[in-house]
Write an enzyme that holds these catalytic residues in place. Structure first.
Site, PDB file in Angstrom:
ATOM      1  N   ARG A 263       0.801  -1.222   0.000  1.00 30.70           N
ATOM      2  CA  ARG A 263       0.000   0.000   0.000  1.00 30.70           C
ATOM      3  C   ARG A 263       0.830   1.265   0.000  1.00 30.70           C
ATOM      4  O   ARG A 263       0.584   2.187  -0.775  1.00 30.70           O
ATOM      5  CB  ARG A 263      -0.886   0.056   1.262  1.00 30.70           C
ATOM      6  N   THR A 264       1.810   1.326   0.883  1.00 31.69           N
ATOM      7  CA  THR A 264       2.543   2.583   1.024  1.00 31.69           C
ATOM      8  C   THR A 264       3.316   2.883  -0.256  1.00 31.69           C
ATOM      9  O   THR A 264       3.253   3.986  -0.793  1.00 31.69           O
ATOM     10  CB  THR A 264       3.497   2.498   2.239  1.00 31.69           C
TER      11      THR A 264
ATOM     12  N   LYS B 277      25.811  -5.379  -1.985  1.00 27.10           N
ATOM     13  CA  LYS B 277      27.272  -5.278  -2.091  1.00 27.10           C
ATOM     14  C   LYS B 277      27.873  -4.651  -0.840  1.00 27.10           C
ATOM     15  O   LYS B 277      29.073  -4.416  -0.780  1.00 27.10           O
ATOM     16  CB  LYS B 277      27.648  -4.424  -3.302  1.00 27.10           C
TER      17      LYS B 277
ATOM     18  N   ARG C  46      11.605   3.364   3.586  1.00 32.34           N
ATOM     19  CA  ARG C  46      11.179   2.388   4.611  1.00 32.34           C
ATOM     20  C   ARG C  46      12.371   1.511   4.931  1.00 32.34           C
ATOM     21  O   ARG C  46      13.069   1.029   4.035  1.00 32.34           O
ATOM     22  CB  ARG C  46      10.024   1.537   4.110  1.00 32.34           C
TER      23      ARG C  46
ATOM     24  N   HIS D 122       5.553   5.986  11.427  1.00 29.41           N
ATOM     25  CA  HIS D 122       5.048   5.852  10.051  1.00 29.41           C
ATOM     26  C   HIS D 122       4.086   7.032   9.826  1.00 29.41           C
ATOM     27  O   HIS D 122       2.869   6.847   9.765  1.00 29.41           O
ATOM     28  CB  HIS D 122       4.342   4.502   9.921  1.00 29.41           C
TER      29      HIS D 122
HETATM   30  C1  NCD Z   1       1.785  -0.941   8.243  1.00 28.00           C
HETATM   31  C2  NCD Z   1       3.300  -0.858   8.395  1.00 28.00           C
HETATM   32  O1  NCD Z   1       4.047  -1.153   7.457  1.00 28.00           O
HETATM   33  O2  NCD Z   1       3.682  -0.431   9.470  1.00 28.00           O
HETATM   34  N1  NCD Z   1       1.411  -1.158   6.916  1.00 28.00           N
HETATM   35  C3  NCD Z   1       1.118  -0.067   6.157  1.00 28.00           C
HETATM   36  O3  NCD Z   1       1.980   0.728   5.827  1.00 28.00           O
HETATM   37  N2  NCD Z   1      -0.173   0.132   5.844  1.00 28.00           N
HETATM   38  C4  NCD Z   1       1.143  -1.881   9.179  1.00 28.00           C
HETATM   39  C5  NCD Z   1       1.601  -3.310   9.234  1.00 28.00           C
HETATM   40  O4  NCD Z   1       2.492  -3.732   8.513  1.00 28.00           O
HETATM   41  O5  NCD Z   1       1.021  -4.042  10.056  1.00 28.00           O
END
Ligand code: NCD
Length: 323
Positions: free
Chosen positions: A53-54, A82, A103, A131
């Site tokens: 999703r992100t 590497k 991320r 997040h």
């Molecule tokens: C979340 C995350 O990556 O922290 N997912 C997201 O970005 N919607 C929640 C999760 O992974 O449980």
């Protein structure tokens, strides 16, 4: 640092949050009006952890603003294998893009990386840390489905220890004087540092081991996944997996207006029969990721344009909380 980064919701003021949510509402109402707005912009996606999703909603967002995305791809196909450091990776990628989305499995990675880049950096999850763009879409969804943000009573259930969306959301809700009820097993309580920050900011917080006593008071129930990948010991995960589930029968004790949210992905903490109840809003919530991330990018890019030399109104370099 000349640029605005979005690292933690602890640095987002109420005014900054509302600016993003208001802009997102404008964009959602008339997406065509911004279709070419950032035609010359490139967004760099650097995901060192899985994401659906992100990553895809950021990609959709930049494309719907007329721009384009470049994606580092999986860690396996990048020079990280590497032995390149995160600092070097982001330093190079910041020369390819007008903003970066990062991320990473390590808490603090986004803050550290932001020291090495010359463009705005958005933290899309740093381990069990924060997040913030998820929180913006969570708040947007609460405003949409629960009718506002001020004084809401919000239950947050599941993995409060490792869940970074929880840490970000809890900090942001203090700006709206929400009542927060945290529901988890003892072993997955909020980390001490998060509790301390909430206490310091005067948050109205209570902790529970069961949803039962509190469900009937909630305007919003925010359910989270047990973060299996962050458990040092698989046996510890097994002990708590499967607890803290809701189904349609559970929600018979909820207020009719109670909105159920979840950052997704879900595993089994929300039974599929909840999807058909009027409480379920998590799929619409996920869809809100696009206009909210469009708004965030739009404001960041406008800030980065400088104009009068002032900093962008969001993020950790400008417009943060007065602390
Ligand atoms: C979340 C995350 O990556 O922290 N997912 C997201 O970005 N919607 C929640 C999760 O992974 O449980």
């Amino acid at each position: 640092m000349d640029h605005d980064h979005v690292i933690s919701t602890r640095e987002l003021s109420r005014a900054a949050i509302e600016r993003v949510l208001d802009r997102a509402a404008e964009i959602a109402a008339d997406p065509g009006a911004v279709a070419d707005r950032h035609a010359d912009r490139v967004l760099g996606l650097c995901f060192f952890e899985p994401s659906t999703r992100t990553r895809m909603s950021f990609e959709a967002a930049i494309k719907r603003l007329g721009g384009d995305a470049i994606d580092m791809g999986g860690v396996d196909s990048s020079s990280v294998t590497k032995g390149e450091s995160l600092a070097d990776t982001v330093r190079v990628l910041s020369g390819y893009a007008d903003a970066l989305v990062l991320r990473h499995p390590s808490e603090g990675a986004a803050r550290m990386a932001s020291e090495f880049v010359s463009v705005p950096l958005i933290n899309a999850g740093d381990g069990a840390g924060q997040h913030p763009s998820q929180t913006l879409l969570d708040l947007y969804s609460m405003r949409e489905f629960a009718g506002g943000l001020d004084g809401l009573t919000v239950g947050i259930m599941g993995d409060l220890k490792y869940g970074r969306t929880v840490h970000s959301l809890a900090a942001a809700l203090t700006e709206f004087d929400a009542r927060q009820h945290f529901v988890s097993p003892e072993s997955l309580r909020l980390p001490r540092g998060v509790r301390y920050d909430l206490h310091e900011s005067g948050a109205r917080v209570r902790e529970h081991e069961s949803l039962e006593g509190v469900l009937g008071e909630l305007d919003v129930l925010y359910v989270t996944r047990i973060q299996r990948e962050r458990f040092p010991d698989e046996n510890e995960y097994r002990k708590v997996a499967g607890e803290y589930r809701i189904d349609a029968a559970t929600l018979e004790d909820a207020r009719a207006e109670c909105v159920v949210l979840h950052p997704l992905p879900r595993v089994d903490e929300i039974a599929p029969d909840v999807d058909d109840t009027p409480h379920a809003a998590y799929f619409e919530q996920a869809h809100n990721g696009v206009p909210v991330r469009m708004a965030l990018l739009d404001l960041l890019f406008d800030g980065a344009n400088g104009g009068n030399g002032e900093q962008s109104p969001i993020g950790s370099a400008g417009g943060g909380r007065d602390r």
